[in-house]
Design a protein around this motif. Structure first.
Motif, PDB file in Angstrom:
ATOM      1  N   LEU A  66       2.461 -22.043   7.634  1.00 39.99           N
ATOM      2  CA  LEU A  66       1.660 -23.160   8.154  1.00 39.99           C
ATOM      3  C   LEU A  66       0.171 -22.943   7.894  1.00 39.99           C
ATOM      4  O   LEU A  66      -0.546 -23.880   7.526  1.00 39.99           O
ATOM      5  N   ARG A  67      -0.301 -21.716   8.087  1.00 38.31           N
ATOM      6  CA  ARG A  67      -1.723 -21.430   7.860  1.00 38.31           C
ATOM      7  C   ARG A  67      -2.084 -21.654   6.390  1.00 38.31           C
ATOM      8  O   ARG A  67      -3.128 -22.224   6.070  1.00 38.31           O
ATOM      9  N   LYS A  68      -1.214 -21.181   5.493  1.00 42.02           N
ATOM     10  CA  LYS A  68      -1.483 -21.353   4.066  1.00 42.02           C
ATOM     11  C   LYS A  68      -1.432 -22.818   3.671  1.00 42.02           C
ATOM     12  O   LYS A  68      -2.266 -23.298   2.892  1.00 42.02           O
ATOM     13  N   LEU A  69      -0.474 -23.533   4.221  1.00 45.16           N
ATOM     14  CA  LEU A  69      -0.358 -24.960   3.912  1.00 45.16           C
ATOM     15  C   LEU A  69      -1.566 -25.729   4.439  1.00 45.16           C
ATOM     16  O   LEU A  69      -2.043 -26.681   3.796  1.00 45.16           O
ATOM     17  N   ALA A  70      -2.079 -25.318   5.601  1.00 49.83           N
ATOM     18  CA  ALA A  70      -3.284 -25.958   6.140  1.00 49.83           C
ATOM     19  C   ALA A  70      -4.468 -25.762   5.199  1.00 49.83           C
ATOM     20  O   ALA A  70      -5.267 -26.687   4.970  1.00 49.83           O
ATOM     21  N   GLN A  71      -4.598 -24.576   4.614  1.00 52.24           N
ATOM     22  CA  GLN A  71      -5.671 -24.328   3.651  1.00 52.24           C
ATOM     23  C   GLN A  71      -5.506 -25.189   2.401  1.00 52.24           C
ATOM     24  O   GLN A  71      -6.469 -25.797   1.916  1.00 52.24           O
ATOM     25  N   ILE A  72      -4.275 -25.223   1.894  1.00 49.99           N
ATOM     26  CA  ILE A  72      -4.023 -25.961   0.653  1.00 49.99           C
ATOM     27  C   ILE A  72      -4.315 -27.448   0.817  1.00 49.99           C
ATOM     28  O   ILE A  72      -4.877 -28.093  -0.077  1.00 49.99           O
ATOM     29  N   THR A  73      -3.931 -28.008   1.967  1.00 52.34           N
ATOM     30  CA  THR A  73      -4.104 -29.448   2.185  1.00 52.34           C
ATOM     31  C   THR A  73      -5.394 -29.789   2.927  1.00 52.34           C
ATOM     32  O   THR A  73      -5.605 -30.939   3.314  1.00 52.34           O
ATOM     33  N   SER A 101       8.397 -18.068  14.190  1.00 53.14           N
ATOM     34  CA  SER A 101       8.265 -16.694  13.707  1.00 53.14           C
ATOM     35  C   SER A 101       6.888 -16.505  13.101  1.00 53.14           C
ATOM     36  O   SER A 101       6.156 -17.469  12.843  1.00 53.14           O
ATOM     37  N   ALA A 102       6.544 -15.247  12.865  1.00 48.85           N
ATOM     38  CA  ALA A 102       5.275 -14.955  12.196  1.00 48.85           C
ATOM     39  C   ALA A 102       5.279 -15.512  10.781  1.00 48.85           C
ATOM     40  O   ALA A 102       4.237 -15.966  10.275  1.00 48.85           O
ATOM     41  N   LEU A 103       6.450 -15.509  10.110  1.00 45.60           N
ATOM     42  CA  LEU A 103       6.528 -16.046   8.755  1.00 45.60           C
ATOM     43  C   LEU A 103       6.211 -17.533   8.746  1.00 45.60           C
ATOM     44  O   LEU A 103       5.433 -18.004   7.904  1.00 45.60           O
ATOM     45  N   SER A 117       8.385 -17.723   0.803  1.00 42.62           N
ATOM     46  CA  SER A 117       7.188 -18.471   1.193  1.00 42.62           C
ATOM     47  C   SER A 117       6.454 -19.023  -0.020  1.00 42.62           C
ATOM     48  O   SER A 117       6.007 -20.180  -0.024  1.00 42.62           O
ATOM     49  N   GLU A 118       6.353 -18.209  -1.058  1.00 45.56           N
ATOM     50  CA  GLU A 118       5.652 -18.649  -2.276  1.00 45.56           C
ATOM     51  C   GLU A 118       6.414 -19.764  -2.979  1.00 45.56           C
ATOM     52  O   GLU A 118       5.828 -20.738  -3.448  1.00 45.56           O
ATOM     53  N   PHE A 119       7.739 -19.627  -3.048  1.00 43.18           N
ATOM     54  CA  PHE A 119       8.549 -20.660  -3.683  1.00 43.18           C
ATOM     55  C   PHE A 119       8.466 -21.964  -2.903  1.00 43.18           C
ATOM     56  O   PHE A 119       8.358 -23.052  -3.485  1.00 43.18           O
ATOM     57  N   LEU A 120       8.515 -21.872  -1.588  1.00 47.23           N
ATOM     58  CA  LEU A 120       8.412 -23.075  -0.755  1.00 47.23           C
ATOM     59  C   LEU A 120       7.093 -23.797  -1.016  1.00 47.23           C
ATOM     60  O   LEU A 120       7.069 -25.019  -1.209  1.00 47.23           O
ATOM     61  N   VAL A 124      16.149 -17.632   8.001  1.00 48.08           N
ATOM     62  CA  VAL A 124      15.183 -16.607   7.630  1.00 48.08           C
ATOM     63  C   VAL A 124      14.331 -16.248   8.850  1.00 48.08           C
ATOM     64  O   VAL A 124      14.113 -17.066   9.739  1.00 48.08           O
ATOM     65  N   SER A 125      13.885 -14.991   8.894  1.00 48.90           N
ATOM     66  CA  SER A 125      13.090 -14.524  10.031  1.00 48.90           C
ATOM     67  C   SER A 125      12.131 -13.451   9.558  1.00 48.90           C
ATOM     68  O   SER A 125      12.055 -13.139   8.362  1.00 48.90           O
ATOM     69  N   ASP A 126      11.407 -12.876  10.484  1.00 46.66           N
ATOM     70  CA  ASP A 126      10.453 -11.819  10.125  1.00 46.66           C
ATOM     71  C   ASP A 126      11.163 -10.554   9.658  1.00 46.66           C
ATOM     72  O   ASP A 126      10.554  -9.693   9.019  1.00 46.66           O
ATOM     73  N   THR A 127      12.443 -10.406   9.984  1.00 52.10           N
ATOM     74  CA  THR A 127      13.183  -9.202   9.581  1.00 52.10           C
ATOM     75  C   THR A 127      14.215  -9.480   8.493  1.00 52.10           C
ATOM     76  O   THR A 127      14.853  -8.551   8.006  1.00 52.10           O
TER      77      THR A 127
END
Length: 421
Positions: free
Chosen positions: A234-241, A227-229, A191-194, A151-154
């Motif tokens: 990672l940013r979202k996971l950092a917030q969650i944890t 990638s940006a994704l 990303s949401e499923f992961l 998977v990638s940004d495109t």
């Protein structure tokens, strides 16, 4: 196809009689990407197990490398802008009848990176739609793991989870094509499923729960390409944890190239891979086993021809040797990435092209011979312009011309063979 139940003779003895492998089943031809029938699948008509049965695997047919209906769906995939991956042949047939010709199915196995790679050559969006029960959820999780290295940004991936009592076939028949299309549009992004899978079963109000979530996410994030994704995940996971971004990246080893003592050392940026060298490198990444077809003269010629004097070639060949029998496309790409080797250009090109393996091998051999011919021509010119004694010059010139003739004959033979496809 007939098979013996026991023994080697047919006759009245029920223990020795032959029987049809696909008896009491409706048959589905399985085609490769060129439209050739390479196997069959059979779905049982009455009750019984297994529900689906495929032809035995052969060098021509590998279940983990093929997708039912992909050849027929190519035009519909281009028109729809996405491919819909389901679990069964009947789902593909029912969806096609209802106007969803872009549906394909796995062949009774978990989705593999090879299948994902084939899908991403056809379109930039892949939507998985499995049954709404626990088995379907588990199949989606395995598909997630197969997609992460590619998977990638495109290239986007999404997951459609229907109500537990429905599969795609039953849902589209009960609610209609428009309702199903709306469900596809609302499919859950990768990303949401992961992130859902990471936090599932972990109490994020406790230190232990957050630690388990990070531990679960670590291998998944590591196999993703930079990638940006991945950065957003990672940013979202950092917030969650409740962890600082830099600390989480350091724990995952993705802030910079993570190089272990067993892996390849990072190298300075090299010139872009172009022309014939790019062909060779791309095909070696796609099919690591092709490395066995390169002779020492081939490797020397590519080394002399390439802008970096064979540095990338040696890196890839070393990686293939290190991986051994586990040297698949995905394993090789992951190995190179974690070794700090920038192979993203080659990976992107593998997703944009589709090859039959035999034709790919012909292309590799052709590119290598072209490189060798160019290097021979260069050496001949050098000999002719040198100050060597006449006898020595003639001898060397003769050797080089013979090598040229031999290569040109081989190329002519391969050209005739390629035209037969």
């Amino acid at each position: 196809m007939s098979l013996k139940r026991r023994g080697g003779k047919s006759g009245s003895d029920p223990e020795n009689r032959r029987f049809d492998r696909f008896r009491d089943r409706i048959m589905f031809p399985i085609r490769n990407s060129r439209g050739q029938v390479i196997a069959f699948g059979g779905r049982i008509l009455e009750k019984g197990e297994p529900k689906y049965l495929n032809s035995p695997e052969t060098p021509l047919f590998q279940k983990g490398s093929e997708l039912y209906g992909l050849f027929e769906a190519r035009q519909a995939i281009r028109e729809a802008g996405y491919v819909l991956v389901v679990e069964g042949y009947m789902d593909v047939v029912a969806l096609a009848q209802m106007g969803f010709g872009q549906a394909v199915a796995t062949l009774g196995t978990a989705c593999t990176p090879v299948q994902v790679q084939k899908l991403m050559r056809q379109t930039d969006r892949v939507v998985f739609s499995f049954d709404g029960d626990n088995a379907g959820r588990n199949a989606a999780k395995r598909a997630l793991e197969a997609c992460l290295p590619l998977v990638s940004d495109t290239k986007s991936v999404a997951f459609l989870f229907l109500p537990p009592e429905h599969d795609p076939d039953s849902y589209v028949r009960e609610y209609g094509a428009q309702a199903f299309e709306e469900q596809v549009e609302k499919a859950m992004p990768l990303s949401e499923f992961l992130l859902q899978e990471v936090v599932s079963g972990n109490d994020l109000n406790t230190l232990e729960g957050r630690a388990r979530a990070q531990h679960k996410a670590k291998p998944w994030c590591q196999i993703m390409a930079p990638s940006a994704l991945r950065l957003q995940i990672l940013r979202k996971l950092a917030q969650i944890t409740q962890t600082p971004d830099d600390e989480l990246e350091a724990f995952f080893g993705v802030a910079g190239p993570a190089v272990s003592s067993r892996r390849i050392s990072a190298r300075a940026p090299r010139p872009p891979v172009v022309g014939l060298e790019r062909q060779v490198m791309r095909l070696l990444v796609m099919y690591p086993r092709f490395a066995s077809h390169l002779s020492e003269p081939d490797i020397r010629a590519i080394t002399a021809f390439s802008p970096d004097k064979g540095a990338l070639l040696r890196t890839v060949l070393d990686a293939i040797r290190e991986l051994g029998e586990q040297g698949s496309y995905v394993a090789l790409v992951e190995y190179l990435r974690t070794g700090g080797v920038n192979c993203e250009q080659l990976v992107q090109e593998t997703l944009e092209r589709e090859y039959e393996e035999e034709l790919a091998l012909l292309e590799l051999k052709g590119a290598v011979r072209q490189i060798r011919l160019r290097m021979l021509a260069s050496e001949i010119e050098e000999v002719l312009s040198s100050q060597l004694a006449t006898e020595e010059k003639r001898r060397r010139y003769g050797e080089l011309r013979k090598q040229q003739d031999d290569l040109q004959k081989e190329m002519a033979q391969e050209s005739l063979r390629e035209k037969s496809f």
